[in-house]
Design a protein around this motif. Structure first.
Motif, PDB file in Angstrom:
ATOM      1  N   ASP A 344      44.156  33.385  40.021  1.00  0.00           N
ATOM      2  CA  ASP A 344      42.487  33.733  40.001  1.00  0.00           C
ATOM      3  C   ASP A 344      42.244  34.558  41.480  1.00  0.00           C
ATOM      4  OD1 ASP A 344      42.138  32.558  37.878  1.00  0.00           O
ATOM      5  OD2 ASP A 344      40.837  30.616  38.633  1.00  0.00           O
ATOM      6  N   GLN A 345      42.930  34.137  42.719  1.00  0.00           N
ATOM      7  CA  GLN A 345      42.803  34.555  43.960  1.00  0.00           C
ATOM      8  C   GLN A 345      43.261  36.100  43.892  1.00  0.00           C
ATOM      9  OE1 GLN A 345      44.093  32.172  47.069  1.00  0.00           O
ATOM     10  NE2 GLN A 345      43.325  33.636  48.664  1.00  0.00           N
ATOM     11  N   TRP A 346      44.239  36.076  43.425  1.00  0.00           N
ATOM     12  CA  TRP A 346      44.800  37.394  43.486  1.00  0.00           C
ATOM     13  C   TRP A 346      44.197  38.649  42.491  1.00  0.00           C
ATOM     14  CZ3 TRP A 346      48.529  39.957  39.718  1.00  0.00           C
ATOM     15  CH2 TRP A 346      49.265  41.012  39.916  1.00  0.00           C
ATOM     16  N   LEU A 347      43.699  38.239  41.130  1.00  0.00           N
ATOM     17  CA  LEU A 347      42.841  38.803  40.469  1.00  0.00           C
ATOM     18  C   LEU A 347      41.528  39.231  40.866  1.00  0.00           C
ATOM     19  CD1 LEU A 347      43.836  37.389  36.990  1.00  0.00           C
ATOM     20  CD2 LEU A 347      44.865  39.395  38.029  1.00  0.00           C
ATOM     21  N   ASN A 348      41.150  38.366  41.501  1.00  0.00           N
ATOM     22  CA  ASN A 348      39.673  38.730  42.454  1.00  0.00           C
ATOM     23  C   ASN A 348      39.911  39.595  43.395  1.00  0.00           C
ATOM     24  OD1 ASN A 348      38.339  36.769  40.627  1.00  0.00           O
ATOM     25  ND2 ASN A 348      38.618  35.213  42.097  1.00  0.00           N
ATOM     26  N   TRP A 349      40.903  39.580  44.215  1.00  0.00           N
ATOM     27  CA  TRP A 349      41.144  40.775  45.137  1.00  0.00           C
ATOM     28  C   TRP A 349      41.439  42.039  44.473  1.00  0.00           C
ATOM     29  CZ3 TRP A 349      45.596  43.417  46.430  1.00  0.00           C
ATOM     30  CH2 TRP A 349      45.574  44.094  47.500  1.00  0.00           C
ATOM     31  N   ASN A 350      42.150  41.955  43.602  1.00  0.00           N
ATOM     32  CA  ASN A 350      42.369  43.510  42.599  1.00  0.00           C
ATOM     33  C   ASN A 350      41.478  43.266  41.513  1.00  0.00           C
ATOM     34  OD1 ASN A 350      43.479  45.465  41.381  1.00  0.00           O
ATOM     35  ND2 ASN A 350      45.449  45.255  42.461  1.00  0.00           N
ATOM     36  N   ARG A 351      40.323  43.679  41.716  1.00  0.00           N
ATOM     37  CA  ARG A 351      39.406  43.840  40.633  1.00  0.00           C
ATOM     38  C   ARG A 351      40.112  44.556  39.381  1.00  0.00           C
ATOM     39  NH1 ARG A 351      33.339  44.502  42.997  1.00  0.00           N
ATOM     40  NH2 ARG A 351      33.410  42.467  44.535  1.00  0.00           N
ATOM     41  N   THR A 352      40.710  45.811  39.571  1.00  0.00           N
ATOM     42  CA  THR A 352      41.142  46.645  38.329  1.00  0.00           C
ATOM     43  C   THR A 352      42.159  45.803  37.577  1.00  0.00           C
ATOM     44  OG1 THR A 352      41.017  48.820  39.886  1.00  0.00           O
ATOM     45  CG2 THR A 352      42.320  48.618  37.851  1.00  0.00           C
ATOM     46  N   ARG A 353      43.091  45.300  38.327  1.00  0.00           N
ATOM     47  CA  ARG A 353      44.027  44.203  37.505  1.00  0.00           C
ATOM     48  C   ARG A 353      43.374  43.174  36.927  1.00  0.00           C
ATOM     49  NH1 ARG A 353      49.499  44.841  38.725  1.00  0.00           N
ATOM     50  NH2 ARG A 353      48.987  45.813  40.673  1.00  0.00           N
ATOM     51  N   GLY A 354      42.258  42.470  37.604  1.00  0.00           N
ATOM     52  CA  GLY A 354      41.443  41.297  36.774  1.00  0.00           C
ATOM     53  C   GLY A 354      41.008  41.987  35.669  1.00  0.00           C
ATOM     54  N   GLU A 355      40.379  43.284  35.597  1.00  0.00           N
ATOM     55  CA  GLU A 355      39.818  43.638  34.421  1.00  0.00           C
ATOM     56  C   GLU A 355      40.712  43.754  33.286  1.00  0.00           C
ATOM     57  OE1 GLU A 355      37.798  47.199  35.591  1.00  0.00           O
ATOM     58  OE2 GLU A 355      36.237  46.065  37.044  1.00  0.00           O
ATOM     59  N   ARG A 356      42.034  44.510  33.737  1.00  0.00           N
ATOM     60  CA  ARG A 356      42.926  44.601  32.629  1.00  0.00           C
ATOM     61  C   ARG A 356      43.388  43.341  32.047  1.00  0.00           C
ATOM     62  NH1 ARG A 356      45.557  49.636  33.490  1.00  0.00           N
ATOM     63  NH2 ARG A 356      43.780  51.143  34.055  1.00  0.00           N
ATOM     64  N   VAL A 357      43.489  42.348  32.872  1.00  0.00           N
ATOM     65  CA  VAL A 357      43.875  40.676  32.292  1.00  0.00           C
ATOM     66  C   VAL A 357      43.061  40.296  31.424  1.00  0.00           C
ATOM     67  CG1 VAL A 357      44.397  38.420  32.887  1.00  0.00           C
ATOM     68  CG2 VAL A 357      45.313  40.237  34.548  1.00  0.00           C
ATOM     69  N   LYS A 358      41.713  40.486  31.689  1.00  0.00           N
ATOM     70  CA  LYS A 358      40.754  40.119  30.751  1.00  0.00           C
ATOM     71  C   LYS A 358      40.741  41.073  29.530  1.00  0.00           C
ATOM     72  CE  LYS A 358      37.619  38.111  34.275  1.00  0.00           C
ATOM     73  NZ  LYS A 358      36.140  38.211  34.860  1.00  0.00           N
ATOM     74  N   GLU A 359      40.973  42.157  29.606  1.00  0.00           N
ATOM     75  CA  GLU A 359      40.773  43.257  28.504  1.00  0.00           C
ATOM     76  C   GLU A 359      41.775  42.832  27.572  1.00  0.00           C
ATOM     77  OE1 GLU A 359      41.334  48.030  27.751  1.00  0.00           O
ATOM     78  OE2 GLU A 359      41.165  47.154  29.677  1.00  0.00           O
ATOM     79  N   PHE A 360      43.105  42.756  27.970  1.00  0.00           N
ATOM     80  CA  PHE A 360      44.122  42.568  27.027  1.00  0.00           C
ATOM     81  C   PHE A 360      44.383  40.858  26.746  1.00  0.00           C
ATOM     82  CE2 PHE A 360      45.092  46.906  28.577  1.00  0.00           C
ATOM     83  CZ  PHE A 360      45.519  47.400  27.580  1.00  0.00           C
ATOM     84  N   GLY A 361      43.917  40.145  27.399  1.00  0.00           N
ATOM     85  CA  GLY A 361      44.255  38.713  27.220  1.00  0.00           C
ATOM     86  C   GLY A 361      45.290  38.104  27.737  1.00  0.00           C
ATOM     87  N   VAL A 362      45.905  38.657  28.959  1.00  0.00           N
ATOM     88  CA  VAL A 362      46.905  38.276  29.541  1.00  0.00           C
ATOM     89  C   VAL A 362      46.967  36.711  29.677  1.00  0.00           C
ATOM     90  CG1 VAL A 362      48.436  38.290  31.533  1.00  0.00           C
ATOM     91  CG2 VAL A 362      47.593  40.295  30.414  1.00  0.00           C
ATOM     92  N   HIS A 363      47.900  35.859  29.491  1.00  0.00           N
ATOM     93  CA  HIS A 363      47.798  34.384  29.567  1.00  0.00           C
ATOM     94  C   HIS A 363      49.089  33.811  30.611  1.00  0.00           C
ATOM     95  CE1 HIS A 363      50.956  33.688  26.578  1.00  0.00           C
ATOM     96  NE2 HIS A 363      50.378  34.553  25.888  1.00  0.00           N
TER      97      HIS A 363
END
Length: 790
Positions: A344-363
Motif C-alpha cells: 500500500d505505501q509504495w502504491l500510494n507513493w507511485n500513483r501511476t503504478r497504483g492505478e495500473r495495479v487496480k486496473e489489472f487486478g494485480v494480487h
C-alpha cells in the motif's frame, strides 16, 4: 463385442436439438420412449415434445439436468430425468445433446456380476461400464470429479456426460478394452472446479471378466499424480530456461529471454531491472534504499505490455517500501500480496503504478534478486493478475533457479561487453588516428570490429619513407580479443621500425616472420609453442618512378583500378603466413599510372558464409569501379556492398590509396666524379637549380648539406656517385648514392678530432636524415623543411 453407435442404442433415449430449437437427430431409444419415428420429429420444434413448452427455456449454460414431462405420441405424459449438454459448433453456433437415462431396474439386477467384480477389484476413484459402454456405477470420488451424482449418470455413456474431446477418447479406449480384453493406460489433465492448476491423472482401464473369462465390462480407475506432474512441469521450465536464456552475449537480449521464459508458466507480467555498472565496470557491492534501476526488459501475457510503467532503457528510483528495493537490500526473494497491505505505501507513493495495479487486478508479486559470482546485478519482479492463485514456495524455488541461471548469463554478457570495450579501445589506440598526408598517395581507411566476436588483430598503416616514397601495410592477427589487439600493436610497431630502415618488402616480411615465431614461442608453455599467427601485405610506392613494389604473407591480394581501366586483382605471389618460419617471400613490381586506386583489405571484407571468396572479389571489383572523387565515399560504398546488414562475422580493415605522381621538373640528378676539387662546382649547380625552382631561401642549408654528403661519398664511398634533389611544396630532399654498402653513423667528435662533425651538422640543419640500402649500394638522404624557410 464392440458397442454400436449411441443413437442406435434402444435402452437410452438420445436426441440433438440445434441452435434454432429444432430436433436435429433422433435416436432409437428416443423412438422407443416417445413413440415418434425419426421422420416425424426431425426439423420440428423440440418444444412440441414437451408437456410444458416453456420448459425448454431452462436449457442454459454448458450443462443442465433435471426432471421434465415429455409428451408421448399417444398423448400421455412421460416423466423423465433429462441430461442436456451444450456442444459448441462453428462460429457462435451451438446445439444441445439430450439424454434420458434408462430404467434403474434394468441396470441393477440383484445378482449383477459386473458390479460385484468392480467392487472387489477396482481402486478409487472408479467407474464401471457394461458391454454397451453404459455406466453402471461410480463411486463418490468419481462423482465429485465429474460433478454429477451416481443416480444421474447410471445408464449413460461417457460421451453423454461430457462433450469434451477427452470424453470421446476415453470412450474409444473403453471400447478397445472391451473388444481386445487388454488393459490400457492414459495420462490426462483435468481442471476441477475452484482450482486454477490442472490436476494430473493416470487413468487405467481394465477389463472385468466373469468366472468363464468372458469380458462383461470395464473398470476405469483414476490415480492422482498432480504433484508429479507439477514437478515435471517445473523441470521442463528449468530445461527451457537453460536452452532459451543466454543465446547471445547481449545483456538486453538475455534479460528479455528471462522475462519471456517466465510468461505464462510463472507469472502474467515480468519486469527485469538492472543496476548500472560503476566506473570499475562492476555492479555496486553495497546497496541501500532508494535504489536506481534501469529497465532492461519486460514481458506480459497481454500484447503490447500494457501493465508496464517504465520503458526499456529508462531508469526509475525505487524507494524503501518497494518490493524491488526490499529484495535487493535483503538479498533474498520477497513475495508480497496486495490483500496483505504490504504494497500500500509504495502504491500510494507511485500513483501511476497504483492505478495500473487496480486496473489489472494485480494480487501478488514476487521480487527475485539477480545475483551472480557474489555480485547483485538487478532484480526480476514477477506479477500475477490473471491467475487467481498466489505464489507458492515451489514457485519461489523455481523462480530463483531460473533467475540464477539468467544471472550468470547476464554477468557473462556484461563481462564480455566490458572486455570488448577494453579491446576496442586498445585496438583503436594502436591504429593510426589519422593517415599522414604525403606527396605519393591520397589515402582513406576504415576499421570495423566483428559483430559478435568483437575486435581482432586487423590493422593498417601508411608510413612515409625517404625519397617521397610511401609504404602501405595491412595485416591480420589470428584470433580476437585483447590478446590479438596487443599482438597487433607489437607487429605494427615492428613494421614501422623495419620500414624506417628502408627494407625491401620481401625482406621486411622475413624479419616480421622471425618476430612472429619468437612471439609464438613466448606465448607457449612447458615446451609447447603458442598459437600466434598473422598475415600481412606490404607495399612501397615511389611517386618519382610511379612504380610499386609489393609482397604478401598469406594475405589476400590487393585490387587495383587504373584510370580508364577495369578493377582487377593484382597478380602477386601469395607467400606463407607469418609464424611458420624458414620460408621465403617473393615481391613483385608493377607500374601504377597517376590516379590509380589500390585497395588493401583483410579477409573479413570478402569472406562470408553466404558467398565464396571469388564472389566477394567480384563484388569488390564492381563496387570499386564506380566513379567517385572521394576515397571516403568509396570506402563506405565498399563496406555497404560487401558486408551484411548485421555486420561481419570477422573484423575488417580497409585501406584505399590513390597514387600521385611527382613531375620530372621537380627532380634533378647529377653524376659526381670522385674528385674532391669538384665539390664546389656541384654546390654551385645546386644553388642554380634551387633558383630555378624558386627555392632560393633554402640554398644556404642545401649547399651545406650537399657539400657534406658529396664529400663523404667521395672520401669513403665507391664510384659511381650520384646526387639527386627532389622537392614538393613542403620538403626538399637531398640524396647521394654510391656503390659502397657501408652506411655512415652519427658519432660525437672529440676536441682534437679533425673530422666526425659533418653528419652532426647535417642532423642539426635538416628535418631528418638517414640511409637506405639498395641493390647497387646505399643512399644517404636528408630532408629540409621548406615551410620554415618562407
Amino acid at each position: 463385442m464392440r458397442p454400436v453407435d449411441p443413437f442406435d442404442d434402444a435402452s437410452t433415449a438420445r436426441a440433438v436439438i440445434d441452435d434454432r430449437g429444432a430436433v436435429a437427430r433422433w435416436g432409437v431409444g428416443a423412438r422407443r420412449l416417445l413413440g415418434y419415428e425419426a421422420h416425424e420429429v426431425l426439423g420440428r420444434p423440440a418444444a412440441a415434445l414437451l408437456a410444458e413448452p416453456d420448459a425448454l427455456a431452462a436449457l442454459v449454460g454448458p450443462r443442465w439436468s433435471g426432471d421434465l414431462a415429455l409428451r408421448h405420441r399417444d398423448g400421455r405424459t412421460v416423466s423423465v430425468h433429462l441430461l442436456a449438454l451444450r456442444r459448441p459448433q462453428r462460429g457462435d453456433r451451438a446445439d444441445w445433446r439430450v439424454v434420458v437415462r434408462p430404467d434403474h431396474a434394468e441396470l441393477d439386477p440383484p445378482d449383477d456380476v459386473v458390479t460385484t467384480a468392480a467392487l472387489d477389484q477396482s481402486p478409487c476413484p472408479m467407474l464401471v461400464c457394461d458391454e454397451r459402454l453404459r455406466v453402471r456405477w461410480i463411486n463418490d470420488r468419481m462423482a465429485e470429479l465429474i460433478d454429477l451424482p451416481d443416480h444421474e449418470v447410471r445408464g449413460l455413456r461417457i460421451t453423454d456426460i461430457g462433450v469434451r474431446r477427452e470424453n470421446a477418447e476415453v470412450e474409444e479406449l473403453l471400447a478397445d478394452v472391451l473388444a481386445t480384453g487388454r488393459a490400457r493406460d492414459i495420462e490426462g489433465y483435468v481442471r476441477p472446479s475452484g482450482l486454477h492448476r490442472a490436476a494430473g491423472t493416470l487413468t487405467r482401464i481394465a477389463p472385468l471378466t466373469d468366472g468363464s473369462g468372458r469380458v462383461r465390462g470395464a473398470c476405469l480407475t483414476g490415480h492422482d499424480f498432480t504433484e508429479h506432474h507439477l514437478a515435471r512441469e517445473r523441470l521442463r521450465l528449468v530445461n527451457e530456461a537453460s536452452v532459451q536464456i543466454g543465446t547471445t552475449l547481449d545483456v538486453t537480449r538475455t534479460a528479455q529471454e528471462l522475462a519471456d521464459v517466465c510468461i505464462p508458466a510463472l507469472a502474467d507480467f515480468v519486469s527485469v531491472d538492472l543496476l548500472d555498472r560503476q566506473e570499475s565496470g562492476e555492479a555496486p557491492t553495497e546497496l541501500a534504499a532508494p535504489v536506481e534501476l534501469r529497465r532492461a526488459a519486460h514481458h506480459s501475457v497481454d500484447p503490447g505490455n500494457p501493465m508496464a510503467v517504465v520503458k526499456p532503457g529508462h531508469t526509475e528510483v525505487y524507494p524503501a517500501t518497494s518490493p524491488q528495493a526490499d529484495s535487493l537490500v535483503a538479498g533474498r526473494t520477497i513475495v508480497a500480496t496486495v490483500a496483505s497491505g504490504r504494497l500500500d505505501q509504495w502504491l500510494n507513493w507511485n500513483r501511476t503504478r497504483g492505478e495500473r495495479v487496480k486496473e489489472f487486478g494485480v494480487h501478488s508479486t514476487m521480487s527475485v534478486p539477480i545475483q551472480a559470482r557474489g555480485h547483485t546485478l538487478g532484480v526480476a519482479v514477477l506479477t500475477r493478475y490473471r491467475r487467481p492463485d498466489p505464489f507458492t514456495p515451489d514457485d519461489v524455488l523455481l523462480a530463483e533457479e531460473i533467475t540464477a541461471r539468467a544471472a550468470v548469463c547476464i554477468d557473462n554478457a556484461r563481462r564480455f561487453s566490458r572486455e570488448r570495450e577494453t579491446a576496442l579501445a586498445l585496438q583503436r589506440s594502436l591504429l593510426p588516428r589519422s593517415l599522414p598526408r604525403t606527396a605519393a598517395v591520397e589515402a582513406a581507411s576504415r576499421y570495423l570490429p566483428a559483430a559478435r566476436a568483437g575486435v581482432g588483430g586487423d590493422w593498417f598503416d601508411v608510413i612515409p619513407l625517404s625519397g617521397m616514397r610511401v609504404a602501405m601495410v595491412v595485416g591480420d592477427v589470428v584470433g580476437h580479443g585483447i590478446q590479438a589487439s596487443a599482438t597487433m600493436g607489437r607487429l605494427r610497431t615492428a613494421v614501422r621500425t623495419l620500414a624506417d630502415i628502408d627494407l625491401a618488402p620481401d625482406e621486411l616480411l622475413t624479419h616480421l616472420d622471425d618476430l612472429v615465431v619468437r612471439l609464438s614461442a613466448e606465448a607457449g608453455n612447458e615446451g609447447s609453442p603458442g598459437e600466434v599467427g598473422a598475415t600481412c601485405l606490404y607495399a612501397v610506392y615511389d611517386p618519382v618512378s610511379r612504380r610499386c613494389t609489393l609482397a604478401r604473407a598469406g594475405h589476400p591480394a590487393p585490387v587495383m583500378l587504373t584510370p580508364g581501366g577495369a578493377a582487377r586483382e593484382v597478380d602477386l605471389p601469395a607467400g606463407p603466413p607469418l609464424g611458420l618460419g624458414g620460408l621465403p617471400f617473393e615481391s613483385a613490381e608493377l607500374a601504377l599510372p597517376e590516379g590509380s586506386v589500390l585497395s588493401l583489405f583483410t579477409d573479413g571484407l570478402i569472406e562470408s558464409r553466404e558467398r565464396d571468396v571469388d564472389a566477394g572479389h567480384a563484388l569488390l571489383c564492381e563496387a570499386l569501379a564506380v566513379p567517385s572523387d572521394s576515397l571516403d565515399e568509396t570506402c563506405d560504398r565498399l563496406l555497404g556492398a560487401l558486408l551484411p546488414p548485421g555486420g561481419s562475422s570477422d573484423d575488417v580493415a580497409l585501406l584505399l590509396a590513390r597514387t600521385l605522381g611527382l613531375p620530372a621538373s621537380q627532380v634533378a640528378t647529377w653524376d659526381i666524379p670522385a674528385d674532391p676539387a669538384l665539390v664546389a662546382p656541384v654546390r654551385k649547380q645546386v644553388v642554380q637549380q634551387l633558383d630555378r625552382w624558386n627555392l632560393s631561401e633554402a640554398s644556404f642549408t642545401a649547399e651545406l648539406v650537399v657539400s657534406e654528403l658529396v664529400t663523404n661519398a667521395i672520401r669513403y664511398g665507391a664510384r659511381p656517385i650520384r646526387l639527386r634533389l627532389i622537392h614538393d611544396a613542403t620538403t626538399l630532399i637531398c640524396e647521394v648514392s654510391d656503390t659502397n654498402h657501408t652506411a655512415p653513423h652519427l658519432r660525437r667528435a672529440k676536441t682534437w678530432d679533425e673530422g666526425g662533425r659533418g653528419l652532426l651538422l647535417v642532423a642539426q640543419l635538416t628535418q631528418r636524415w638517414g640511409s637506405r640500402h639498395t641493390a647497387e649500394g646505399k643512399t644517404i638522404w636528408a630532408e629540409i623543411s621548406l615551410l620554415g624557410e618562407e
